[in-house]
Write a protein that holds these residues in place. Structure first.
Motif, PDB file in Angstrom:
ATOM      1  N   UNK A 179       0.876  -1.187   0.000  1.00  0.00           N
ATOM      2  CA  UNK A 179       0.000   0.000   0.000  1.00  0.00           C
ATOM      3  C   UNK A 179       0.901   1.222   0.000  1.00  0.00           C
ATOM      4  N   UNK A 180       0.663   2.107  -0.953  1.00  0.00           N
ATOM      5  CA  UNK A 180       1.450   3.332  -1.080  1.00  0.00           C
ATOM      6  C   UNK A 180       0.498   4.513  -1.092  1.00  0.00           C
ATOM      7  N   UNK A 181       0.795   5.503  -0.243  1.00  0.00           N
ATOM      8  CA  UNK A 181       0.014   6.736  -0.181  1.00  0.00           C
ATOM      9  C   UNK A 181       0.938   7.888  -0.568  1.00  0.00           C
ATOM     10  N   UNK A 182       0.503   8.683  -1.554  1.00  0.00           N
ATOM     11  CA  UNK A 182       1.307   9.797  -2.047  1.00  0.00           C
ATOM     12  C   UNK A 182       1.432  10.882  -0.999  1.00  0.00           C
ATOM     13  N   UNK A 183       2.623  11.462  -0.930  1.00  0.00           N
ATOM     14  CA  UNK A 183       2.866  12.683  -0.183  1.00  0.00           C
ATOM     15  C   UNK A 183       3.087  13.811  -1.180  1.00  0.00           C
ATOM     16  N   UNK A 184       3.363  14.998  -0.677  1.00  0.00           N
ATOM     17  CA  UNK A 184       3.537  16.148  -1.573  1.00  0.00           C
ATOM     18  C   UNK A 184       4.808  16.050  -2.414  1.00  0.00           C
ATOM     19  N   UNK A 185       5.786  15.221  -1.989  1.00  0.00           N
ATOM     20  CA  UNK A 185       7.027  15.084  -2.760  1.00  0.00           C
ATOM     21  C   UNK A 185       7.161  13.727  -3.447  1.00  0.00           C
ATOM     22  N   UNK A 186       6.096  12.934  -3.440  1.00  0.00           N
ATOM     23  CA  UNK A 186       6.110  11.647  -4.138  1.00  0.00           C
ATOM     24  C   UNK A 186       6.030  11.907  -5.634  1.00  0.00           C
ATOM     25  N   UNK A 201      -3.347  12.494 -12.837  1.00  0.00           N
ATOM     26  CA  UNK A 201      -2.137  13.098 -12.291  1.00  0.00           C
ATOM     27  C   UNK A 201      -2.169  12.868 -10.787  1.00  0.00           C
ATOM     28  N   UNK A 202      -1.216  12.103 -10.313  1.00  0.00           N
ATOM     29  CA  UNK A 202      -1.180  11.690  -8.902  1.00  0.00           C
ATOM     30  C   UNK A 202      -0.860  12.879  -7.999  1.00  0.00           C
ATOM     31  N   UNK A 203      -1.604  13.009  -6.883  1.00  0.00           N
ATOM     32  CA  UNK A 203      -1.380  14.093  -5.926  1.00  0.00           C
ATOM     33  C   UNK A 203      -1.443  13.541  -4.500  1.00  0.00           C
TER      34      UNK A 203
END
Length: 158
Positions: free
Chosen positions: A59-66, A142-144
């Motif tokens: 499981x991967x959750x995007x951060x602001x710098x991912x 677009x991933x955010x």
């Protein structure tokens, strides 16, 4: 659960529970990524070795710098059996945080790497979903921050 029922003539029932041979509990691992940088996002990855099969949870959750810069590849902890190359497994949920999710999966692309794929809607009916488009920086969106992916699958190991 890691146990099997085995014969034991010393017990009144002739049976007892014993730890299964070749089966482990869940073990955390750190995947290697291609075209992906976790940055300040979060990732949880674990596997369970079941003898000749391996269960995977990621499981991967995007951060602001991912960032995701191209077709996405993720390593697995134990070698994929050569007979499973290019096998598609329906096992993923791509979630555009707060908007919607789409189903997807992974393709076992080599002996140690999976490719993240999703379905593309080619029409208005469920049967019109087409298979296999690689996830990348702008696809399926677009991933955010807080977008996420959950992968849960099994494969035959070498």
């Amino acid at each position: 659960n890691g146990y099997t029922l085995v014969a034991d003539s010393s017990t009144s029932t002739g049976l007892k529970w014993a730890a299964a041979t070749g089966v482990t509990g869940w073990v955390a691992y750190t995947p290697t990524y291609t075209n992906f940088t976790l940055g300040n996002g979060t990732a949880t990855a674990a596997y369970r070795d079941n003898g000749d099969m391996v269960d995977i949870f990621i499981r991967i959750v995007w951060g602001s710098t991912t960032s995701l810069t191209g077709a996405w590849r993720i390593s697995v902890p134990l070698t994929i059996h050569s007979n499973q190359g290019s096998t598609f497994l329906m096992c993923a949920r791509y979630n555009d945080n707060g908007s919607y999710f789409i189903p997807g999966g992974v393709t076992l692309s080599s002996t140690d790497v999976i490719v993240c794929n999703f379905f593309v809607n080619a029409g208005s009916m469920c049967q019109d979903w087409l298979f296999n488009k690689d996830a990348n920086a702008t696809t399926p969106w677009t991933w955010t921050t807080n977008d996420n992916i959950t992968l849960n699958f099994s494969y035959r190991k070498n």
